[in-house]
Enzyme design. Structure first.
Site, PDB file in Angstrom:
ATOM      1  N   ARG A 129       0.881  -1.176   0.000  1.00 14.39           N
ATOM      2  CA  ARG A 129       0.000   0.000   0.000  1.00 14.39           C
ATOM      3  C   ARG A 129       0.913   1.219   0.000  1.00 14.39           C
ATOM      4  NH1 ARG A 129      -5.379   1.068   1.979  1.00 14.39           N
ATOM      5  NH2 ARG A 129      -5.620   3.152   2.850  1.00 14.39           N
ATOM      6  N   HIS A 157      -6.896   1.063  -6.992  1.00  6.48           N
ATOM      7  CA  HIS A 157      -7.255   0.395  -5.730  1.00  6.48           C
ATOM      8  C   HIS A 157      -7.988  -0.903  -6.079  1.00  6.48           C
ATOM      9  CE1 HIS A 157      -7.865  -0.210  -1.611  1.00  6.48           C
ATOM     10  NE2 HIS A 157      -8.600   0.835  -1.275  1.00  6.48           N
ATOM     11  N   GLN A 160     -10.124  -3.096  -3.464  1.00  4.99           N
ATOM     12  CA  GLN A 160     -11.411  -2.480  -3.139  1.00  4.99           C
ATOM     13  C   GLN A 160     -12.441  -2.810  -4.214  1.00  4.99           C
ATOM     14  OE1 GLN A 160     -12.415  -0.441  -0.361  1.00  4.99           O
ATOM     15  NE2 GLN A 160     -14.376  -0.968  -1.301  1.00  4.99           N
ATOM     16  N   ASP A 251     -16.768   8.798  -3.164  1.00  5.83           N
ATOM     17  CA  ASP A 251     -15.578   8.697  -2.327  1.00  5.83           C
ATOM     18  C   ASP A 251     -15.269  10.105  -1.824  1.00  5.83           C
ATOM     19  OD1 ASP A 251     -13.330   7.734  -1.061  1.00  5.83           O
ATOM     20  OD2 ASP A 251     -12.106   7.562  -2.872  1.00  5.83           O
ATOM     21  N   CYS A 291     -16.204   3.540  -0.277  1.00  2.55           N
ATOM     22  CA  CYS A 291     -15.094   2.684   0.159  1.00  2.55           C
ATOM     23  C   CYS A 291     -14.664   2.962   1.592  1.00  2.55           C
ATOM     24  CB  CYS A 291     -13.914   2.841  -0.796  1.00  2.55           C
ATOM     25  SG  CYS A 291     -13.277   4.523  -0.870  1.00  2.55           S
ATOM     26  N   ARG A 319     -14.118  -7.034   1.794  1.00  2.37           N
ATOM     27  CA  ARG A 319     -12.683  -6.948   1.538  1.00  2.37           C
ATOM     28  C   ARG A 319     -12.007  -8.246   1.989  1.00  2.37           C
ATOM     29  NH1 ARG A 319     -10.169  -1.960   1.166  1.00  2.37           N
ATOM     30  NH2 ARG A 319      -8.314  -3.236   0.864  1.00  2.37           N
TER      31      ARG A 319
END
Length: 333
Positions: A129, A157, A160, A251, A291, A319
């Site tokens: 990450r 991402h 996700q 988001d 998210c 997830r």
């Protein structure tokens, strides 16, 4: 399972413009949703659903492909959902997670390639990450024996997106022909979501303020990945984007690393909040997606994110299951 996923290398903040041709990455890396063929994306989601059902039935270790294996986690950015779900996923698959301090990894003390070559001698997979997508590409290219997973970069991402698509499948079953509207910044979440959605035959509509939409190169890549009824439409009208949509996604307007732009972004995104009025334009059975973390009163109203149409915590839970499925398939090869 019939065969390993044939992964191909490719490329939460706004996606950067490509700096040049993408170098090939090892076949066992997952750096982008488009590293998967559409059939393998479907297969990953189906396996995630099976693993979720097994866990609910008390069989948390239904499969253990990571037995006797070590997985390093290299996180340059803060994390709640990503770190917890990957650590739990690795343990439930029989492996041992190892969190590597950010101050000794990913180019701070030594070149990224050297970090990769060292870890390749000790561990079996690395979850990264970080900031630039180029970092995960360079890491994967330097350590071809490792399974490398992109757990978030500034450009994409993909994990996700797997959870998002699993959530939509749970709610609607077959996704082909359905519409998902994304309202807000054309960032890494929007990119990966659109990649996966069009691969499954969904119609994607993205509404962003001028200057904050998906870059042209990203739009082209999304359209190239489309299968069946999959399409991408980009514009600046949230009401038009959500009309009749099965899902409405947003988001944060200011992602990590963009804090200096907060005032400018609040002004630019005025009129792009997902509230009850906007949701009323979507299909009667439409769900709201985010998210997380969410900023109530900015990109979404509290009544929507905490309301009955919200599936944000289903996404967060998924997830875990999506990442267990991904790791299981990566370790087939």
């Amino acid at each position: 399972m019939s065969r390993p996923i044939p992964l191909r290398a490719t490329a939460r903040t706004r996606p950067a413009k490509p700096s040049g041709p993408r170098p090939p990455a090892p076949s066992r890396s997952f750096l982008s949703v488009v590293d998967l063929e559409a059939a393998d994306l479907e297969r990953c989601l189906a396996l995630a659903a099976e693993l979720k059902a097994a866990r609910a039935a008390g069989r948390r270790k239904a499969v253990t492909p990571l037995a006797g294996r070590h997985v390093a986690l290299l996180f340059d950015k803060p994390s709640l959902r990503t770190r917890v779900t990957f650590e739990v996923a690795i343990r439930e698959l029989g492996g041992e997670p190892m969190l590597i301090p950010a101050d000794v990894a990913l180019g701070n003390r030594e070149p990224v390639a050297d970090v990769a070559r060292n870890l390749e001698r000790w561990v079996d997979a690395v979850i990264i990450r970080t900031f630039a997508q180029q970092i995960v590409r360079e890491f994967a290219a330097a350590a071809p024996r490792l399974r490398v997973v992109n757990a978030l970069t500034d450009e994409e991402h993909p994990c996700q997106a797997l959870a998002d698509l699993l959530t939509l499948r749970e709610r609607f079953g077959t996704l082909t022909g359905r519409t998902i509207a994304y309202i807000g910044d054309g960032n890494n979440v929007a990119t990966s979501l659109a990649h996966g959605a069009v691969m499954l035959g969904m119609r994607v509509r993205v509404a962003s303020p001028a200057g904050y939409g998906l870059p042209a190169a990203v739009q082209a890549a999304i359209r190239a990945a489309a299968r069946g009824d999959g399409t991408l439409e980009c514009g600046a009208d949230p009401a038009a984007a959500v009309r009749g949509a099965s899902a409405v996604y947003t988001d944060v307007w200011t992602s990590m690393g963009q804090e200096r732009e907060t005032a400018q972004r609040l002004e630019a995104f005025d009129g792009f909040q997902v509230d009850e009025a906007l949701m009323s334009r979507a299909a009667p059975d439409a769900v709201f997606m985010h998210c997380l973390p969410a900023h109530r009163g900015e990109e979404v109203s509290a009544s929507v994110v905490d309301g009955p149409r919200s599936v944000v915590f289903d996404q967060a839970e998924n997830r875990l299951h999506a990442q267990k499925a991904l790791l299981t398939l990566l370790f087939e090869s």
